[in-house]
Scaffold this motif. Structure first.
Motif, PDB file in Angstrom:
ATOM      1  N   THR A 195      -2.633 -33.775  22.334  1.00  0.00           N
ATOM      2  CA  THR A 195      -1.449 -34.590  22.034  1.00  0.00           C
ATOM      3  C   THR A 195      -0.832 -35.223  23.277  1.00  0.00           C
ATOM      4  O   THR A 195       0.274 -35.754  23.218  1.00  0.00           O
ATOM      5  N   THR A 196      -1.551 -35.191  24.399  1.00  0.00           N
ATOM      6  CA  THR A 196      -1.008 -35.690  25.661  1.00  0.00           C
ATOM      7  C   THR A 196      -0.622 -37.166  25.588  1.00  0.00           C
ATOM      8  O   THR A 196       0.413 -37.578  26.110  1.00  0.00           O
ATOM      9  N   ALA A 197      -1.443 -37.984  24.931  1.00  0.00           N
ATOM     10  CA  ALA A 197      -1.207 -39.428  24.914  1.00  0.00           C
ATOM     11  C   ALA A 197      -0.300 -39.883  23.775  1.00  0.00           C
ATOM     12  O   ALA A 197      -0.109 -41.074  23.582  1.00  0.00           O
ATOM     13  N   LEU A 198       0.252 -38.940  23.026  1.00  0.00           N
ATOM     14  CA  LEU A 198       1.029 -39.286  21.842  1.00  0.00           C
ATOM     15  C   LEU A 198       2.525 -39.139  22.093  1.00  0.00           C
ATOM     16  O   LEU A 198       2.948 -38.269  22.856  1.00  0.00           O
ATOM     17  N   ASP A 199       3.318 -39.964  21.417  1.00  0.00           N
ATOM     18  CA  ASP A 199       4.768 -39.789  21.522  1.00  0.00           C
ATOM     19  C   ASP A 199       5.172 -38.558  20.709  1.00  0.00           C
ATOM     20  O   ASP A 199       4.380 -38.015  19.930  1.00  0.00           O
ATOM     21  N   VAL A 200       6.413 -38.106  20.891  1.00  0.00           N
ATOM     22  CA  VAL A 200       6.812 -36.813  20.332  1.00  0.00           C
ATOM     23  C   VAL A 200       6.770 -36.803  18.809  1.00  0.00           C
ATOM     24  O   VAL A 200       6.476 -35.770  18.191  1.00  0.00           O
ATOM     25  N   THR A 201       7.034 -37.937  18.171  1.00  0.00           N
ATOM     26  CA  THR A 201       7.003 -37.993  16.706  1.00  0.00           C
ATOM     27  C   THR A 201       5.584 -37.814  16.187  1.00  0.00           C
ATOM     28  O   THR A 201       5.325 -36.990  15.296  1.00  0.00           O
ATOM     29  N   ILE A 202       4.646 -38.567  16.752  1.00  0.00           N
ATOM     30  CA  ILE A 202       3.246 -38.450  16.342  1.00  0.00           C
ATOM     31  C   ILE A 202       2.693 -37.089  16.740  1.00  0.00           C
ATOM     32  O   ILE A 202       1.900 -36.480  16.015  1.00  0.00           O
ATOM     33  N   GLN A 203       3.116 -36.577  17.894  1.00  0.00           N
ATOM     34  CA  GLN A 203       2.683 -35.252  18.326  1.00  0.00           C
ATOM     35  C   GLN A 203       3.055 -34.204  17.290  1.00  0.00           C
ATOM     36  O   GLN A 203       2.236 -33.362  16.921  1.00  0.00           O
ATOM     37  N   ALA A 204       4.284 -34.265  16.798  1.00  0.00           N
ATOM     38  CA  ALA A 204       4.724 -33.312  15.783  1.00  0.00           C
ATOM     39  C   ALA A 204       3.901 -33.447  14.513  1.00  0.00           C
ATOM     40  O   ALA A 204       3.536 -32.438  13.877  1.00  0.00           O
ATOM     41  N   GLN A 205       3.572 -34.685  14.123  1.00  0.00           N
ATOM     42  CA  GLN A 205       2.762 -34.908  12.929  1.00  0.00           C
ATOM     43  C   GLN A 205       1.355 -34.341  13.097  1.00  0.00           C
ATOM     44  O   GLN A 205       0.814 -33.715  12.178  1.00  0.00           O
ATOM     45  N   ILE A 206       0.765 -34.546  14.280  1.00  0.00           N
ATOM     46  CA  ILE A 206      -0.585 -34.050  14.535  1.00  0.00           C
ATOM     47  C   ILE A 206      -0.610 -32.525  14.537  1.00  0.00           C
ATOM     48  O   ILE A 206      -1.502 -31.895  13.957  1.00  0.00           O
ATOM     49  N   LEU A 207       0.373 -31.908  15.184  1.00  0.00           N
ATOM     50  CA  LEU A 207       0.433 -30.448  15.204  1.00  0.00           C
ATOM     51  C   LEU A 207       0.576 -29.894  13.795  1.00  0.00           C
ATOM     52  O   LEU A 207      -0.043 -28.885  13.439  1.00  0.00           O
ATOM     53  N   GLU A 208       1.390 -30.557  12.997  1.00  0.00           N
ATOM     54  CA  GLU A 208       1.579 -30.122  11.611  1.00  0.00           C
ATOM     55  C   GLU A 208       0.285 -30.267  10.820  1.00  0.00           C
ATOM     56  O   GLU A 208      -0.063 -29.400  10.006  1.00  0.00           O
ATOM     57  N   GLU A 209      -0.446 -31.350  11.062  1.00  0.00           N
ATOM     58  CA  GLU A 209      -1.718 -31.563  10.369  1.00  0.00           C
ATOM     59  C   GLU A 209      -2.754 -30.522  10.789  1.00  0.00           C
ATOM     60  O   GLU A 209      -3.512 -30.007   9.956  1.00  0.00           O
ATOM     61  N   LEU A 210      -2.787 -30.182  12.067  1.00  0.00           N
ATOM     62  CA  LEU A 210      -3.707 -29.149  12.546  1.00  0.00           C
ATOM     63  C   LEU A 210      -3.392 -27.803  11.898  1.00  0.00           C
ATOM     64  O   LEU A 210      -4.291 -27.080  11.466  1.00  0.00           O
ATOM     65  N   LYS A 211      -2.118 -27.481  11.812  1.00  0.00           N
ATOM     66  CA  LYS A 211      -1.729 -26.212  11.182  1.00  0.00           C
ATOM     67  C   LYS A 211      -2.051 -26.209   9.689  1.00  0.00           C
ATOM     68  O   LYS A 211      -2.471 -25.188   9.143  1.00  0.00           O
ATOM     69  N   ARG A 212      -1.856 -27.359   9.038  1.00  0.00           N
ATOM     70  CA  ARG A 212      -2.129 -27.446   7.605  1.00  0.00           C
ATOM     71  C   ARG A 212      -3.625 -27.261   7.327  1.00  0.00           C
ATOM     72  O   ARG A 212      -4.014 -26.531   6.403  1.00  0.00           O
ATOM     73  N   LEU A 213      -4.478 -27.917   8.138  1.00  0.00           N
ATOM     74  CA  LEU A 213      -5.915 -27.761   7.957  1.00  0.00           C
ATOM     75  C   LEU A 213      -6.358 -26.341   8.295  1.00  0.00           C
ATOM     76  O   LEU A 213      -7.258 -25.786   7.664  1.00  0.00           O
ATOM     77  N   GLN A 214      -5.723 -25.767   9.285  1.00  0.00           N
ATOM     78  CA  GLN A 214      -6.030 -24.382   9.646  1.00  0.00           C
ATOM     79  C   GLN A 214      -5.750 -23.441   8.479  1.00  0.00           C
ATOM     80  O   GLN A 214      -6.562 -22.572   8.152  1.00  0.00           O
ATOM     81  N   ASP A 215      -4.618 -23.623   7.831  1.00  0.00           N
ATOM     82  CA  ASP A 215      -4.293 -22.806   6.665  1.00  0.00           C
ATOM     83  C   ASP A 215      -5.235 -23.087   5.500  1.00  0.00           C
ATOM     84  O   ASP A 215      -5.558 -22.193   4.711  1.00  0.00           O
ATOM     85  N   GLU A 216      -5.686 -24.331   5.402  1.00  0.00           N
ATOM     86  CA  GLU A 216      -6.518 -24.746   4.274  1.00  0.00           C
ATOM     87  C   GLU A 216      -7.918 -24.157   4.342  1.00  0.00           C
ATOM     88  O   GLU A 216      -8.471 -23.707   3.328  1.00  0.00           O
ATOM     89  N   ILE A 217      -8.527 -24.138   5.521  1.00  0.00           N
ATOM     90  CA  ILE A 217      -9.928 -23.708   5.633  1.00  0.00           C
ATOM     91  C   ILE A 217     -10.111 -22.457   6.489  1.00  0.00           C
ATOM     92  O   ILE A 217     -11.242 -22.001   6.676  1.00  0.00           O
ATOM     93  N   GLY A 218      -9.021 -21.898   7.003  1.00  0.00           N
ATOM     94  CA  GLY A 218      -9.146 -20.691   7.818  1.00  0.00           C
ATOM     95  C   GLY A 218      -9.717 -20.939   9.188  1.00  0.00           C
ATOM     96  O   GLY A 218     -10.298 -20.042   9.810  1.00  0.00           O
ATOM     97  N   MET A 219      -9.571 -22.158   9.691  1.00  0.00           N
ATOM     98  CA  MET A 219     -10.127 -22.547  10.991  1.00  0.00           C
ATOM     99  C   MET A 219      -9.445 -21.809  12.133  1.00  0.00           C
ATOM    100  O   MET A 219      -8.229 -21.637  12.147  1.00  0.00           O
ATOM    101  N   SER A 220     -10.233 -21.385  13.097  1.00  0.00           N
ATOM    102  CA  SER A 220      -9.691 -20.841  14.345  1.00  0.00           C
ATOM    103  C   SER A 220      -9.552 -21.980  15.345  1.00  0.00           C
ATOM    104  O   SER A 220     -10.302 -22.954  15.296  1.00  0.00           O
ATOM    105  N   MET A 221      -8.574 -21.849  16.238  1.00  0.00           N
ATOM    106  CA  MET A 221      -8.342 -22.939  17.189  1.00  0.00           C
ATOM    107  C   MET A 221      -8.070 -22.395  18.593  1.00  0.00           C
ATOM    108  O   MET A 221      -7.312 -21.439  18.760  1.00  0.00           O
ATOM    109  N   ILE A 222      -8.714 -23.007  19.572  1.00  0.00           N
ATOM    110  CA  ILE A 222      -8.405 -22.770  20.984  1.00  0.00           C
ATOM    111  C   ILE A 222      -7.684 -24.019  21.466  1.00  0.00           C
ATOM    112  O   ILE A 222      -8.250 -25.118  21.471  1.00  0.00           O
ATOM    113  N   PHE A 223      -6.431 -23.870  21.843  1.00  0.00           N
ATOM    114  CA  PHE A 223      -5.581 -25.004  22.192  1.00  0.00           C
ATOM    115  C   PHE A 223      -5.296 -24.957  23.685  1.00  0.00           C
ATOM    116  O   PHE A 223      -4.592 -24.073  24.174  1.00  0.00           O
TER     117      PHE A 223
END
Length: 339
Positions: A195-223
């Motif tokens: 999310t380095t190149a994103l503004d704070v609004t889009i950053q929040a949306q991307i983080l939320e989408e990552l968390k939503r997909l993580q909950d959806e498929i049980g994905m593990s993430m190294i951030f």
């Protein structure tokens, strides 16, 4: 499906070492790094530039030039899902690694312009994984790519899908990289400053989408990040690295509220906060040491305000347990914690 009740270790890294150049002249850049990534959860790897965060992830995926790099370690056990066969990433040959990389394990790179192919459209690149690894038709891959571009916030995705990387902004290119990494619904996602190149609004949306997909498929993430605000938002556990070593590990609550290592304390003290007066913002003196420079004792001691001469500059600390799922590499962590 309740993934939380079926959590398992997706990746277990034990004593990973990376050096540039062969011994005895090789330069050690990652030293005895160990951590684990659990299904449905996020482990954040934190530290300044030059700490070894990105090199660690590239080594695990076999993306460092073999002739110039030596990667060793006890194991890097990868288990896509409970009951599936475990493979050691450090022992896979090139063809075996290609079968895993891009499907079961994907990565969001830090520099989207150097990662995207300028001669292909966005939808072609996002859908490539489905065509190559999953046998999708050109039409199926295109439809899935457009849907994923919409999910990561690309406006008018059906039209933008036919654009080329140079025709969109840096922030949108980063979102395309995220879409490309997520489209195969991986068991493990490695996100290097996504999310380095994103503004704070889009950053929040991307983080939320990552968390939503993580909950959806049980994905593990190294951030991988240097932004402790993002760590607080998305991570469950934290690995703090300094000069190629892990200096502290623990849950996000323990690390952010009760840091044991002076380096972790310094990182937290350097974060701007609204409740602080402007004059109280602290900076870490000095810089990450050159990998060619051998430092006796603790590698952080030249920059540490708690270092004791004759002790911290002589004795190299080991990574030791500091409680349940907690470890720290510091000779004085007990007395500093008590104080």
């Amino acid at each position: 499906m309740d993934f939380k009740s079926q959590q398992h270790n997706v990746l277990e890294v034990e004593r990973l070492n990376v050096s540039f150049g062969a011994p005895p002249r090789g330069v050690s850049v990652v030293r005895d790094v160990s951590f684990k990534a659990v299904s449905g959860r996020t482990v954040a790897i934190v530290g300044e530039s030059g700490s070894g965060k990105s090199v660690t992830s590239l080594a695990l995926l076999g993306l460092l030039k073999a002739r110039r790099t030596v990667v060793t370690g006890d194991a890097a056990r990868f288990t896509p899902s409970g009951g599936q066969t475990t493979v050691d990433l450090l022992k896979l040959d090139a063809s075996q690694m290609r079968a895993v990389r891009g499907t079961a394990i994907t990565m969001i790179f830090q520099e989207p312009m150097s990662s995207l192919n300028p001669s292909h459209t966005l939808e072609y690149q996002v859908g490539e994984t489905l065509r190559v690894h999953h046998g999708a038709t050109r039409r199926q891959a295109r439809e899935a790519a457009i849907a994923m571009l919409e999910r990561v916030g690309i406006p008018d995705a059906a039209r933008r899908a036919d654009s080329y990387p140079h025709e969109i902004s840096g922030g949108m290119r980063q979102r395309v990289m995220i879409a490309s990494a997520l489209i195969s619904r991986p068991a493990l996602l490695i996100a290097d400053e996504p999310t380095t190149a994103l503004d704070v609004t889009i950053q929040a949306q991307i983080l939320e989408e990552l968390k939503r997909l993580q909950d959806e498929i049980g994905m593990s993430m190294i951030f991988i990040t240097h932004d402790l605000g993002v760590v607080a938002e998305i991570a469950h556990t934290v690995v703090v690295m300094y000069a190629g070593q892990v200096v502290e590990q623990g849950t996000v609550a323990d690390i952010l509220q009760y840091p044991n290592h002076p380096y972790t304390r310094a990182l937290l003290a350097s974060v701007p906060r609204l409740e602080r007066p402007r004059s109280s913002l602290e900076a870490i003196t000095g810089r990450i040491p050159d990998p060619l420079q051998e430092i006796p004792g603790c590698r952080f001691h030249p920059r540490c305000s708690f270092a004791v001469k004759g002790r911290c500059d002589v004795q190299a600390p080991e990574l030791e347990s500091a409680g349940d799922d907690r470890s720290v590499r510091c000779l004085r962590w007990r007395e500093l914690g008590a104080a």
